[in-house]
Design a protein around this motif. Structure first.
Motif, PDB file in Angstrom:
ATOM      1  N   ALA A 145       0.828  -1.209   0.000  1.00  0.00           N
ATOM      2  CA  ALA A 145       0.000   0.000   0.000  1.00  0.00           C
ATOM      3  C   ALA A 145       0.861   1.257   0.000  1.00  0.00           C
ATOM      4  CB  ALA A 145      -0.917   0.000   1.224  1.00  0.00           C
ATOM      5  N   GLY A 146       0.459   2.223  -0.806  1.00  0.00           N
ATOM      6  CA  GLY A 146       1.170   3.483  -0.869  1.00  0.00           C
ATOM      7  C   GLY A 146       2.422   3.457  -1.708  1.00  0.00           C
ATOM      8  N   ASN A 147       2.654   2.390  -2.468  1.00  0.00           N
ATOM      9  CA  ASN A 147       3.844   2.342  -3.315  1.00  0.00           C
ATOM     10  C   ASN A 147       3.621   3.216  -4.551  1.00  0.00           C
ATOM     11  OD1 ASN A 147       2.217   0.796  -5.004  1.00  0.00           O
ATOM     12  ND2 ASN A 147       3.360  -1.091  -4.703  1.00  0.00           N
TER      13      ASN A 147
ATOM     14  N   ALA B  53       5.884   1.988   0.811  1.00  0.00           N
ATOM     15  CA  ALA B  53       5.254   3.281   1.057  1.00  0.00           C
ATOM     16  C   ALA B  53       6.297   4.363   1.290  1.00  0.00           C
ATOM     17  CB  ALA B  53       4.304   3.193   2.250  1.00  0.00           C
ATOM     18  N   ALA B  54       7.391   4.005   1.976  1.00  0.00           N
ATOM     19  CA  ALA B  54       8.458   4.971   2.223  1.00  0.00           C
ATOM     20  C   ALA B  54       9.102   5.427   0.920  1.00  0.00           C
ATOM     21  CB  ALA B  54       9.508   4.361   3.141  1.00  0.00           C
ATOM     22  N   ALA B  55       9.144   4.544  -0.071  1.00  0.00           N
ATOM     23  CA  ALA B  55       9.694   4.887  -1.378  1.00  0.00           C
ATOM     24  C   ALA B  55       8.617   5.366  -2.338  1.00  0.00           C
ATOM     25  CB  ALA B  55      10.404   3.671  -1.980  1.00  0.00           C
ATOM     26  N   GLY B  56       7.371   5.414  -1.861  1.00  0.00           N
ATOM     27  CA  GLY B  56       6.244   5.779  -2.709  1.00  0.00           C
ATOM     28  C   GLY B  56       5.585   7.070  -2.289  1.00  0.00           C
ATOM     29  N   ILE B  57       4.443   6.953  -1.613  1.00  0.00           N
ATOM     30  CA  ILE B  57       3.665   8.141  -1.274  1.00  0.00           C
ATOM     31  C   ILE B  57       4.422   9.094  -0.366  1.00  0.00           C
ATOM     32  CG2 ILE B  57       2.514   6.989   0.666  1.00  0.00           C
ATOM     33  CD1 ILE B  57       1.115   9.692  -1.762  1.00  0.00           C
ATOM     34  N   ALA B  58       5.312   8.582   0.479  1.00  0.00           N
ATOM     35  CA  ALA B  58       6.086   9.463   1.364  1.00  0.00           C
ATOM     36  C   ALA B  58       6.937  10.445   0.570  1.00  0.00           C
ATOM     37  CB  ALA B  58       6.973   8.626   2.297  1.00  0.00           C
ATOM     38  N   LEU B  59       7.374  10.044  -0.617  1.00  0.00           N
ATOM     39  CA  LEU B  59       8.177  10.922  -1.467  1.00  0.00           C
ATOM     40  C   LEU B  59       7.329  11.661  -2.496  1.00  0.00           C
ATOM     41  CD1 LEU B  59      11.222   8.572  -2.187  1.00  0.00           C
ATOM     42  CD2 LEU B  59      11.030  10.330  -0.425  1.00  0.00           C
ATOM     43  N   ALA B  60       6.263  11.036  -2.964  1.00  0.00           N
ATOM     44  CA  ALA B  60       5.509  11.573  -4.101  1.00  0.00           C
ATOM     45  C   ALA B  60       4.439  12.582  -3.710  1.00  0.00           C
ATOM     46  CB  ALA B  60       4.860  10.424  -4.869  1.00  0.00           C
ATOM     47  N   GLU B  61       3.955  12.558  -2.486  1.00  0.00           N
ATOM     48  CA  GLU B  61       2.819  13.421  -2.137  1.00  0.00           C
ATOM     49  C   GLU B  61       3.118  14.899  -2.372  1.00  0.00           C
ATOM     50  OE1 GLU B  61      -0.185  14.419   1.603  1.00  0.00           O
ATOM     51  OE2 GLU B  61       1.253  12.774   1.759  1.00  0.00           O
TER      52      GLU B  61
ATOM     53  N   LEU C 268       4.541  16.311  -4.630  1.00  0.00           N
ATOM     54  CA  LEU C 268       4.486  16.691  -6.037  1.00  0.00           C
ATOM     55  C   LEU C 268       3.083  17.064  -6.496  1.00  0.00           C
ATOM     56  CD1 LEU C 268       6.840  13.932  -7.481  1.00  0.00           C
ATOM     57  CD2 LEU C 268       7.444  16.248  -6.758  1.00  0.00           C
ATOM     58  N   PHE C 269       2.076  16.792  -5.668  1.00  0.00           N
ATOM     59  CA  PHE C 269       0.689  17.103  -6.013  1.00  0.00           C
ATOM     60  C   PHE C 269       0.251  18.365  -5.287  1.00  0.00           C
ATOM     61  CE2 PHE C 269       1.206  12.614  -6.730  1.00  0.00           C
ATOM     62  CZ  PHE C 269       0.484  12.366  -7.888  1.00  0.00           C
ATOM     63  N   PRO C 270      -0.310  19.337  -6.000  1.00  0.00           N
ATOM     64  CA  PRO C 270      -0.767  20.566  -5.343  1.00  0.00           C
ATOM     65  C   PRO C 270      -1.926  20.274  -4.388  1.00  0.00           C
ATOM     66  CG  PRO C 270      -1.508  20.500  -7.624  1.00  0.00           C
ATOM     67  CD  PRO C 270      -0.558  19.346  -7.460  1.00  0.00           C
ATOM     68  N   PRO C 271      -2.142  21.150  -3.410  1.00  0.00           N
ATOM     69  CA  PRO C 271      -3.193  20.907  -2.414  1.00  0.00           C
ATOM     70  C   PRO C 271      -4.588  20.729  -3.006  1.00  0.00           C
ATOM     71  CG  PRO C 271      -1.728  22.639  -1.669  1.00  0.00           C
ATOM     72  CD  PRO C 271      -1.343  22.344  -3.089  1.00  0.00           C
ATOM     73  N   ASP C 272      -4.857  21.306  -4.174  1.00  0.00           N
ATOM     74  CA  ASP C 272      -6.195  21.203  -4.751  1.00  0.00           C
ATOM     75  C   ASP C 272      -6.352  20.009  -5.692  1.00  0.00           C
ATOM     76  OD1 ASP C 272      -4.557  22.152  -6.756  1.00  0.00           O
ATOM     77  OD2 ASP C 272      -5.982  23.657  -7.486  1.00  0.00           O
TER      78      ASP C 272
ATOM     79  N   ALA D  82       5.198  13.718 -15.634  1.00  0.00           N
ATOM     80  CA  ALA D  82       6.180  14.735 -15.271  1.00  0.00           C
ATOM     81  C   ALA D  82       6.481  14.690 -13.775  1.00  0.00           C
ATOM     82  CB  ALA D  82       5.662  16.114 -15.655  1.00  0.00           C
ATOM     83  N   ARG D  83       5.474  14.387 -12.973  1.00  0.00           N
ATOM     84  CA  ARG D  83       5.705  14.273 -11.529  1.00  0.00           C
ATOM     85  C   ARG D  83       6.619  13.087 -11.225  1.00  0.00           C
ATOM     86  NH1 ARG D  83      -0.164  15.737 -11.426  1.00  0.00           N
ATOM     87  NH2 ARG D  83      -0.230  17.904 -10.706  1.00  0.00           N
ATOM     88  N   PHE D  84       6.406  11.990 -11.913  1.00  0.00           N
ATOM     89  CA  PHE D  84       7.271  10.826 -11.707  1.00  0.00           C
ATOM     90  C   PHE D  84       8.697  11.113 -12.143  1.00  0.00           C
ATOM     91  CE2 PHE D  84       3.569   8.435 -10.642  1.00  0.00           C
ATOM     92  CZ  PHE D  84       4.008   7.283 -10.025  1.00  0.00           C
TER      93      PHE D  84
END
Length: 259
Positions: free
Chosen positions: A10-12, A61-69, A71-75, A253-255
């Motif tokens: 989960a969260g990868n 998850a540590a290598a996934g959402i923990a790093l990627a979040e 990159l996404f704007p709050p909206d 582009a985020r990736f």
């Protein structure tokens, strides 16, 4: 096979791709007042604790959402679903696609979730009772064929098997063709892993032959640990909603920023 439990993964980064796209599609579709149907063939437990031993052990998850979040704007719809999940279930909670669907839908929409694994189904049924979702302990493809065309007819289906059984790769093009034949207006989103050895290749060739106008999107990332075979993640979308191609280009582009 009933051994797969997504808590380990989960969260990868595969989840980031899949869930960011799903959240965007639901946000787009719910801009119109018309109700919709959401069907998921392999739902999992719905909500995941990223502090659980299983999630920590793999480090995905540590290598996934923990790093990627970041990159996404709050909206962005995905970022909003993450924050809503933590507010409801705790700071280490991560939404599976059923919860993303529940948070992104309205009272007029209908949600059907299939999960065959007894333990995962029990978790899902316990949390989904508050979502107004219909939860089925049934083979996902059997449910998909039984429900289509759904009521409301407008809507989308997420097809997200574990691919633990190699026969899935051969069977999926046939399943999707049968579903599309019954529900030709439905948005069908298939997720697939990109593994060393390219097991997904023949499946994609068959899908692209059957659905030449579909949208295909892939992202690549390094394996998170020695021996891990996943090196990317893909989506194959039949009847892609307007604007999805552009949104997936932004996701690519985020990736790239994570490389």
């Amino acid at each position: 096979m009933l051994s797969y439990q997504h808590l380990y993964h989960a969260g990868n980064l595969a989840d980031v791709q899949k869930h960011a796209a799903l959240a965007w599609v639901l946000d787009y579709l719910t801009r119109k007042e018309k109700p919709l149907s959401y069907i998921e063939t392999h739902a999992g437990r719905g909500v995941y604790d990223l502090a659980a031993d299983e999630a920590v052990k793999t480090g995905e998850a540590a290598a996934g959402i923990a790093l990627a979040e970041r990159l996404f704007p709050p909206d962005h719809p995905y970022r909003q679903r993450l924050e809503e999940t933590r507010a409801a279930y705790g700071p280490q909670a991560y939404p599976g696609s059923p919860l993303i669907a529940a948070l992104g839908s309205r009272e007029t929409d209908t949600i059907h979730l299939a999960e065959l694994h007894p333990q995962e189904f029990a978790h899902l049924k316990a949390v989904a009772k508050d979502w107004g979702a219909h939860v089925h302990q049934k083979d996902g493809f059997e449910l998909a064929l039984a429900l289509t065309p759904p009521t409301p007819r407008r809507g989308l289906m997420l097809i997200d098997p574990s691919y633990e059984v190699k026969a899935d790769y051969e069977a999926i093009p046939r399943h999707m063709a049968n579903i599309h034949r019954k529900w030709n207006v439905g948005h069908l989103i298939l997720w697939y892993p990109i593994l060393k050895g390219g097991a997904h290749g023949p499946m994609l060739k068959a899908l692209e032959t059957a659905f030449p106008d579909a949208l295909r999107h892939e992202v690549r990332f390094p394996p998170v640990r020695e021996g891990h075979r996943m090196e990317g993640s893909g989506l194959f979308v039949v009847n892609p909603p307007y604007g999805l191609a552009e949104e997936l280009a932004r996701l690519s582009a985020r990736f790239e920023e994570l490389r």
